[in-house]
Motif scaffolding. Structure first.
Motif, PDB file in Angstrom:
ATOM      1  N   UNK A 179       3.856   6.680  -8.210  1.00 16.25           N
ATOM      2  CA  UNK A 179       4.315   7.765  -9.047  1.00 16.25           C
ATOM      3  C   UNK A 179       4.952   7.109 -10.533  1.00 16.25           C
ATOM      4  N   UNK A 180       5.515   5.914 -10.387  1.00 18.27           N
ATOM      5  CA  UNK A 180       6.408   5.313 -11.686  1.00 18.27           C
ATOM      6  C   UNK A 180       5.540   4.037 -11.820  1.00 18.27           C
ATOM      7  N   UNK A 181       5.049   3.908 -12.994  1.00 16.92           N
ATOM      8  CA  UNK A 181       4.534   2.509 -13.254  1.00 16.92           C
ATOM      9  C   UNK A 181       5.052   2.032 -14.601  1.00 16.92           C
ATOM     10  N   UNK A 182       5.696   0.812 -14.730  1.00 16.07           N
ATOM     11  CA  UNK A 182       6.046   0.118 -16.126  1.00 16.07           C
ATOM     12  C   UNK A 182       5.368  -1.011 -16.251  1.00 16.07           C
ATOM     13  N   UNK A 190       0.802  -1.227  -0.089  1.00 15.93           N
ATOM     14  CA  UNK A 190       0.143   0.021   0.145  1.00 15.93           C
ATOM     15  C   UNK A 190       0.840   1.308   0.096  1.00 15.93           C
ATOM     16  N   UNK A 191       2.263   1.109  -0.126  1.00 14.50           N
ATOM     17  CA  UNK A 191       3.030   2.489  -0.264  1.00 14.50           C
ATOM     18  C   UNK A 191       3.770   2.232  -1.042  1.00 14.50           C
ATOM     19  N   UNK A 192       3.707   1.827  -2.382  1.00 14.42           N
ATOM     20  CA  UNK A 192       4.385   1.502  -3.602  1.00 14.42           C
ATOM     21  C   UNK A 192       4.555   3.134  -4.356  1.00 14.42           C
ATOM     22  N   UNK A 193       5.571   3.412  -4.522  1.00 12.46           N
ATOM     23  CA  UNK A 193       5.855   4.593  -5.323  1.00 12.46           C
ATOM     24  C   UNK A 193       6.575   4.129  -6.774  1.00 12.46           C
ATOM     25  N   UNK A 194       7.087   3.090  -6.908  1.00  3.98           N
ATOM     26  CA  UNK A 194       7.430   2.818  -8.259  1.00  3.98           C
ATOM     27  C   UNK A 194       7.136   1.410  -8.411  1.00  3.98           C
ATOM     28  N   UNK A 195       6.637   0.793  -9.467  1.00  2.00           N
ATOM     29  CA  UNK A 195       6.452  -0.647  -9.819  1.00  2.00           C
ATOM     30  C   UNK A 195       6.617  -0.869 -11.240  1.00  2.00           C
TER      31      UNK A 195
END
Length: 491
Positions: A223-226, A198-203
């Protein structure tokens, strides 16, 4: 001892600026430096091998079958040494194959007499692909996890499914699946773990199931999703359109541009500052209208006021000349008034005239990075001239990086004297002209110096790879541009 060395912050600062080879000696100088020096020495490890080497060598031996065994139990003193160092570790980046020490590691993990979560209590970042190590290194303090997944097994799947509960504070998660055919099998386990974070900033993930997509869409911290896009992912999308509302970067990677266009079509809306699309270019993979369909979908789904950067590139770079585009393909992007970064030089080749170039950039006055082309096929490509370049500088005065193949041999209407008092750009830091045709080296150098007074050289980096590297007249062309650079540097 100097009074300043009684201040812990100064001791840690000195240790932090000491090179790794000297840290053991620093730790032995006095008790004051021992702790800070050991902290710096063990803080960031390039592999897991130091954990094996910190134990006595006489622990290890081989049985009659040649198998590695423990010759005697690991005593309390040895474990105390291990824990003294392991507690200092903040990150482990296992870039090399851990196979040579896997058996040592397996024995070490099975022999550990304390709760598994206490082995690396302060670990915050991990890049790894050794199954034996993962379960012990999944700790609550972990905030960054980069996994290279080369194969799957029941043991690995079980461990992977626990990431969300054992590492609840992860802010960056990057499970890299080497073989896309494994996506179907691995998707349920990845999805379960991601839904518990629940704290992901980048995945960065491939094969994410519908539950996972719903969870990702609801994460305001992300904020960053690939995403790796394949037909399997498209079949598993939720029936209700989702919105990606809070991103700084959306990265899409796949084989076909059409797959990524279809994914964007399935979304309700996309609010992101940057979009990067990475595809594989083969002679048969891309349709002729793939670029135009992608651009149209970006215009339809993206917030036109938020989107600032678009990048389109071929995954292996060497084959981007297999994909072609027309200036009209990018016309849907004219609504992006806040665009500052447009980069398609490694995604396609484009035939464009001076007028078409002016029309393309006319709506992007804030452009700072404009990378349109670094290669042209001499037989089939229309190129802009210095006239087009001058108009570009007038319309986009903030440019700091420019990649554009132009016809420097077309000098009709170029007044060298008036250029000195005309348009110029003092900000440009990088200029790539690729295999732009060139006849007169001194004339080209003079014009470039007038347009870019602070530019010291044309960047020749793209000649080292990709289509430019394979040109038959590469040596002659590079020599010409090296001559231009010598004149620019002397100006």
């Amino acid at each position: 001892m100097h009074r300043a060395l009684h201040i812990p912050e100064i001791l840690h600062l000195i240790s932090g600026h000491t090179d790794g080879a000297s840290l053991p000696a620093l730790a032995l100088t006095c008790r004051a430096f021992q702790g800070p020096a050991l902290d710096a020495l063990w803080r960031h490890l390039p592999s897991i091998e130091p954990f094996i080497r910190c134990l006595p060598k006489d622990l290890w031996g081989f049985n009659l079958q040649g198998e590695l065994i423990l010759l005697k139990p690991i005593d309390a003193e040895a474990w105390a040494t291990f824990r003294k160092y392991a507690s200092r570790v903040r990150s482990i980046a296992q870039s090399e194959d851990p196979f040579p020490i896997i058996k040592h590691l397996r024995i070490l993990m099975l022999s550990y007499p304390y709760p598994s979560l206490s082995m690396f209590p302060n670990l915050r970042s991990q890049t790894h692909h050794a199954i034996e190590f993962l379960r012990m290194a999944f700790v609550p303090s972990l905030v960054s996890l980069d996994l290279r997944i080369t194969s799957i097994s029941p043991a690995f799947m079980s461990i992977l499914s626990t990431v969300g509960t054992t590492c609840p504070n992860l802010t960056s998660f990057r499970p890299r699946v080497e073989d896309p055919t494994m996506n179907y099998d691995i998707s349920p386990f990845l999805t379960q773990s991601i839904c518990q974070l629940h704290h992901l900033c980048g995945l960065s993930v491939s094969g994410l199931g519908d539950r996972g997509m719903v969870h990702v869409a609801q994460l305001k911290s992300l904020k960053t999703l690939w995403l790796y896009i394949d037909p399997f992912l498209l079949r598993g999308l939720p029936p209700q359109p989702l919105g990606l509302e809070h991103l700084d970067l959306l990265g899409l990677q796949g084989i076909r541009l059409d797959h990524m266009t279809a994914f964007l079509r399935s979304l309700r809306t996309v609010r992101t500052k940057r979009i990067t699309v990475v595809f594989c270019s083969t002679l048969f993979a891309q349709q002729s209208n793939s670029v135009s369909h992608l651009c149209a979908m970006l215009q339809e789904k993206c917030d036109n006021d938020t989107l600032e950067a678009i990048t389109l590139c071929e995954r292996f770079y060497n084959n981007f000349d297999n994909s072609t585009a027309q200036p009209s393909d990018f016309s849907p992007l004219s609504h992006l008034r806040n665009l500052t970064h447009f980069d398609v030089e490694a995604g396609c080749t484009i035939s464009i005239s001076d007028d078409e170039l002016r029309e393309l950039v006319n709506s992007w006055p804030k452009l700072r990075i404009f990378r349109l082309s670094c290669y042209h096929n001499c037989a089939n490509t229309t190129l802009p001239t210095f006239h087009g370049l001058i108009n570009l500088l007038k319309l986009c005065p903030e440019l700091v990086s420019l990649s554009l193949v132009i016809d420097t041999t077309h000098l009709t209407g170029i007044d060298l004297k008036s250029l000195r008092n005309g348009v110029c750009n003092n900000r440009l830091q990088e200029l790539v002209l690729g295999n732009s045709p060139i006849d007169s080296v001194p004339t080209v150098a003079l014009i470039l110096n007038s347009l870019f007074p602070n530019l010291k050289e044309v960047n020749l980096g793209p000649w080292r790879s990709g289509p430019l590297y394979s040109l038959t007249d590469k040596t002659r062309k590079i020599d010409q541009w090296k001559s231009v650079n010598r004149l620019l540097g002397a100006a």
